[in-house]
Design a protein around this motif. Sequence first.
Motif, short mmCIF file in Angstrom:
data_model
loop_
_atom_site.label_atom_id
_atom_site.label_comp_id
_atom_site.label_asym_id
_atom_site.label_seq_id
_atom_site.Cartn_x
_atom_site.Cartn_y
_atom_site.Cartn_z
N GLY A 55 61.63 -133.26 -17.74
CA GLY A 55 60.74 -133.46 -16.60
C GLY A 55 60.59 -132.20 -15.77
O GLY A 55 59.47 -131.82 -15.38
N ARG A 56 61.69 -131.52 -15.48
CA ARG A 56 61.63 -130.27 -14.71
C ARG A 56 60.84 -129.22 -15.47
O ARG A 56 60.04 -128.47 -14.90
N LEU A 57 61.07 -129.16 -16.78
CA LEU A 57 60.39 -128.16 -17.60
C LEU A 57 58.88 -128.42 -17.62
O LEU A 57 58.06 -127.49 -17.52
N ARG A 58 58.48 -129.69 -17.72
CA ARG A 58 57.05 -130.03 -17.73
C ARG A 58 56.41 -129.67 -16.40
O ARG A 58 55.29 -129.13 -16.37
N ARG A 59 57.09 -129.95 -15.30
CA ARG A 59 56.53 -129.63 -13.99
C ARG A 59 56.43 -128.12 -13.79
O ARG A 59 55.48 -127.63 -13.17
N ARG A 60 57.40 -127.39 -14.31
CA ARG A 60 57.44 -125.95 -14.07
C ARG A 60 56.55 -125.18 -15.04
O ARG A 60 55.92 -124.19 -14.68
N HIS A 61 56.50 -125.63 -16.31
CA HIS A 61 55.83 -124.83 -17.34
C HIS A 61 54.82 -125.62 -18.17
O HIS A 61 54.33 -125.11 -19.17
N GLY A 62 54.52 -126.84 -17.79
CA GLY A 62 53.64 -127.65 -18.61
C GLY A 62 52.20 -127.17 -18.64
O GLY A 62 51.48 -127.40 -19.62
N ALA A 63 51.75 -126.50 -17.58
CA ALA A 63 50.35 -126.09 -17.51
C ALA A 63 50.08 -124.82 -18.31
O ALA A 63 49.06 -124.70 -18.99
N GLY A 64 50.99 -123.84 -18.23
CA GLY A 64 50.79 -122.58 -18.94
C GLY A 64 51.13 -122.73 -20.42
O GLY A 64 51.76 -123.69 -20.85
N VAL A 65 50.66 -121.78 -21.19
CA VAL A 65 50.94 -121.78 -22.63
C VAL A 65 51.72 -120.53 -22.99
O VAL A 65 51.26 -119.40 -22.75
N PHE A 66 52.91 -120.73 -23.57
CA PHE A 66 53.70 -119.61 -24.06
C PHE A 66 53.33 -119.33 -25.51
O PHE A 66 52.89 -120.22 -26.25
N ASP A 67 53.51 -118.09 -25.93
CA ASP A 67 53.37 -117.79 -27.35
C ASP A 67 54.49 -118.46 -28.14
O ASP A 67 54.26 -118.98 -29.24
N VAL A 68 55.71 -118.45 -27.57
CA VAL A 68 56.87 -119.04 -28.23
C VAL A 68 57.71 -119.80 -27.21
O VAL A 68 57.99 -119.26 -26.13
N VAL A 69 58.09 -121.02 -27.54
CA VAL A 69 59.11 -121.75 -26.80
C VAL A 69 60.29 -121.91 -27.76
O VAL A 69 60.18 -122.61 -28.77
N HIS A 70 61.39 -121.24 -27.46
CA HIS A 70 62.51 -121.16 -28.40
C HIS A 70 63.75 -121.79 -27.76
O HIS A 70 64.24 -121.32 -26.74
N ALA A 71 64.22 -122.88 -28.36
CA ALA A 71 65.42 -123.57 -27.86
C ALA A 71 66.66 -123.02 -28.56
O ALA A 71 66.62 -122.66 -29.74
N HIS A 72 67.75 -122.97 -27.83
CA HIS A 72 69.07 -122.67 -28.40
C HIS A 72 69.92 -123.92 -28.28
O HIS A 72 70.10 -124.46 -27.20
N PHE A 73 70.44 -124.37 -29.43
CA PHE A 73 71.19 -125.60 -29.63
C PHE A 73 70.23 -126.74 -29.92
O PHE A 73 69.21 -126.90 -29.27
N GLY A 74 70.60 -127.53 -30.94
CA GLY A 74 69.69 -128.54 -31.45
C GLY A 74 69.17 -129.52 -30.43
O GLY A 74 67.96 -129.82 -30.39
N LEU A 75 70.04 -130.05 -29.56
CA LEU A 75 69.60 -131.05 -28.59
C LEU A 75 68.59 -130.48 -27.60
O LEU A 75 67.78 -131.22 -27.04
N SER A 76 68.63 -129.17 -27.38
CA SER A 76 67.70 -128.54 -26.43
C SER A 76 66.28 -128.50 -26.93
O SER A 76 65.36 -128.23 -26.15
#
Length: 304
Positions: A55-76
């Motif tokens: 939810g925090r991530l969507r509010r903070r970054h949901g509108a913009g588009v990144f070239d890459v969204v890279h998670a570290h650790f599977g659950l992330s």
Amino acid sequence: MRVLIVTNMYPSPERPALGSFVRDQVQALQRINEVELEVFAFSPGGALGYIRAAGRLRRRHGAGVFDVVHAHFGLSLWPGLAAAGRIHAVTLHGTDLAHPRSRAITLPGLRRLELVAAVSAPLAAQIPRWALRRPAAVLPVGVDTHRFRPQPRAAARAALGLDPAEPCLLFPADPARPEKRVDRARELAGPVRLHTLGGIAPEQVPLWVNAANAVLVPSDREGFGLAALEALACEVPVLSTPVGIAPEALTGVPGVLCAPYERAQWTRALAPHLASPDPRVAGRAAAERYSTDAMAQRVLAAWR
């Protein structure tokens, strides 16, 4: 290239050692001019923690588009999907595949991603083919050779308040983690003083490595095995089971051992290092092959 790193493993004032290897890779990526990188780090806190993070991530970054969204650790990876990105990626670190609950939650999400990576080839081999859209990449986090470098053993011991003449060994992990096998390290050390890294501040770890006659990595498993590389970068002898990166990194370095744990063999390999007042091995060049800067370029190539 605009990049967002999403992770539940990242240093904080409360847990300064958590995910320091992720931070090191982030800093290496930030040294690449074409990469514009942001970090979204969160404390997991169970299922609700991941939902809140999304939810925090969507509010903070949901509108913009990144070239890459890279998670570290599977659950992330699941919160990471809340951020808009042309490419979604994840790096798996070990426990996310080894722990039954984490594995069960991680695997169904992998097919949603354009890039799935693991920190070592043996770990990548543990990902079932049905869970992947394309073969997994191998993207090690790397060793920070800026921090881990040879220092005079006497100076390191003096800084830590250790006896300058007494031989000592280092178990480079929290002894509370059963897969690291502190029982083997204690058996091998016998009467020799054995230090462990449980609760040690990250900035002091290079001192502890340089203070030791040898570093012991008798683990049952390692996702990557950064401790062996940190020892090599400091030119300190290391004895390791053949887990993670160790079979590849230790090959051809005189004075180290990479073999299944067997007390007699490990004792013979350790003896000359305990007998020497300043044992060193020519491991720096081997470690530099896996430096954070070299591995950051590898990550960038995978993104491309």
